[in-house]
Scaffold this active site. Structure first.
Site, mmCIF file in Angstrom:
data_model
loop_
_atom_site.group_PDB
_atom_site.id
_atom_site.type_symbol
_atom_site.label_atom_id
_atom_site.label_comp_id
_atom_site.label_asym_id
_atom_site.label_seq_id
_atom_site.Cartn_x
_atom_site.Cartn_y
_atom_site.Cartn_z
ATOM 1 N N LYS A 1 0.836 -1.210 0.000
ATOM 2 C CA LYS A 1 0.000 0.000 0.000
ATOM 3 C C LYS A 1 0.868 1.256 0.000
ATOM 4 O O LYS A 1 0.580 2.233 -0.694
ATOM 5 C CB LYS A 1 -0.960 -0.024 1.206
ATOM 6 C CG LYS A 1 -2.094 -1.017 0.998
ATOM 7 C CD LYS A 1 -2.910 -1.303 2.236
ATOM 8 C CE LYS A 1 -3.890 -2.452 1.949
ATOM 9 N NZ LYS A 1 -4.654 -2.904 3.093
ATOM 10 N N GLN B 1 -5.076 -1.999 9.398
ATOM 11 C CA GLN B 1 -4.883 -3.288 8.727
ATOM 12 C C GLN B 1 -5.458 -4.426 9.581
ATOM 13 O O GLN B 1 -5.142 -4.540 10.770
ATOM 14 C CB GLN B 1 -3.383 -3.509 8.454
ATOM 15 C CG GLN B 1 -3.075 -4.752 7.662
ATOM 16 C CD GLN B 1 -3.648 -4.708 6.235
ATOM 17 O OE1 GLN B 1 -3.507 -3.719 5.528
ATOM 18 N NE2 GLN B 1 -4.313 -5.775 5.822
ATOM 19 N N ASP C 1 -11.210 2.568 3.621
ATOM 20 C CA ASP C 1 -11.472 1.138 3.385
ATOM 21 C C ASP C 1 -12.962 0.907 3.150
ATOM 22 O O ASP C 1 -13.360 -0.160 2.696
ATOM 23 C CB ASP C 1 -11.036 0.305 4.609
ATOM 24 C CG ASP C 1 -9.722 -0.438 4.356
ATOM 25 O OD1 ASP C 1 -9.349 -0.588 3.175
ATOM 26 O OD2 ASP C 1 -9.089 -0.855 5.346
#
Ligand code: NAP
Length: 290
Positions: A52, A96, A119
């Site tokens: 990322k 995460q 997200d």
């Protein structure tokens, strides 16, 4: 049969994002800034976060990783989330997953400011998505929609069978495929491990989206001639012929099903790269909103 090339498609989207960033900067605007919060030392999570950060660099974003100890308490992690919510320099951030067992993932995801939830996992964003209102879409479903859009795949009036009902893939993509829009307007059947007549349902599908995590679960005899096959599954299997000692296998038996399909995504190189670029799209959106 047309292969849906997620690598090439995501690369053109990256170039578009990089051009947008340059334009923003030339106008004196803010460079998009993404932060990834990484708790503990899970190998897969470290790899994902590294990718990322690399993606951000490639398109000209600013990115940071907040590394936290495996033993951090839930309260401390929630404090960190609040700090990032309040930090005006940060446009969007992700925590995460998975988190260590002693931390309630849902509580942490709910604490993220929906305006920074790139997200798209916060209930506010999922609720807006369900109501067809502007929101951050979860990365994998967004990547699937973009891939269909870039290949001009017709979805209106088609029967779409989704296999798997996870909160990050199966459930949201079933809502999106059924929404009033493009891609969308499909008649959707959402299936899961308790579905009794799955092969029969799959044979009636114009579009199959397989997201269950079982290698080669969808076989050629379950596929109708001319179907669109979207394979989300990525299971690591041992392969001594590879330098890494493993390879990724999808949920659809590509070799045999491809000859019957009108379109099919490979694994790897299909949905995966599209998922990665979707996070960048959401971060750019977050920076623009400012
Ligand atoms: P998940 O949370 O592992 O859930 C799997 C789903 O599949 C569940 O809804 C389960 O049903 C259903 N299922 C399991 N066995 C089944 C069966 N025999 N028949 C029908 N349905 C069955 O799912 P996920 O996190 O979405 O992951 C799915 C796969 O996609 C994994 O391989 C994952 O690595 C991959 N993935 C790839 C990407 C990408 O970017 N390419 C992104 C995310 C995930 P129940 O609900 O009844 O248990």
């Amino acid at each position: 049969m047309i292969k849906l090339d997620g690598r090439a498609t995501s690369q053109s989207i990256r170039q578009e994002i990089a051009a947008e960033v340059k334009k923003l900067q030339e106008k004196g605007g803010k460079t998009p800034h993404l932060v990834a919060v990484l708790v503990g030392s899970n190998g897969a999570s470290q790899t994902y976060v590294k990718a990322k950060v690399r993606d951000c660099e490639e398109v000209g974003f600013v990115s940071d990783v907040v590394r936290l100890s495996e033993t951090i308490t839930e309260a401390e992690l929630l404090q960190e989330v609040q700090r990032l919510n309040a930090d005006a320099a940060v446009d969007g951030f992700i925590v995460q997953l998975p988190l260590p067992r002693h931390i309630d993932e849902q509580k942490v995801l709910m604490a993220i400011d929906p305006a920074k939830d790139v997200d798209g996992f916060h209930p506010e964003n999922l609720g807006k998505m369900a109501l067809n209102l502007p929101s951050y879409l979860p990365a994998t479903p967004m990547g699937i929609l973009d891939l269909m859009d870039r290949y001009n795949i017709e979805t209106g009036g088609k029967h779409c069978v989704v296999v798997g009902r996870s909160h990050i893939v199966g459930l949201p993509i079933s809502i999106l495929m059924g929404r009033n829009g493009y891609p969308g307007n499909a008649t959707v059947t959402l299936t899961h491990s308790r579905t009794t007549n799955l092969p029969e349902l799959l044979r009636s599908a114009d579009i199959i989206i397989a997201a269950l995590g079982k290698p080669h679960f969808v076989t050629a005899d379950m596929v109708k001639e001319g179907a669109v096959l979207i394979d989300v599954g990525t299971t690591r299997v041992v392969d001594k012929s590879k330098k890494s000692g493993h390879r990724l296998v999808g949920d659809i038996d590509y070799e045999k099903a491809a000859s019957k399909a009108a379109y099919i995504t490979p694994v790897p190189g299909g949905v995966g790269p599209m998922t990665r670029v979707s996070l960048l799209k959401n971060t750019l959106l977050a920076a623009r909103h400012k």
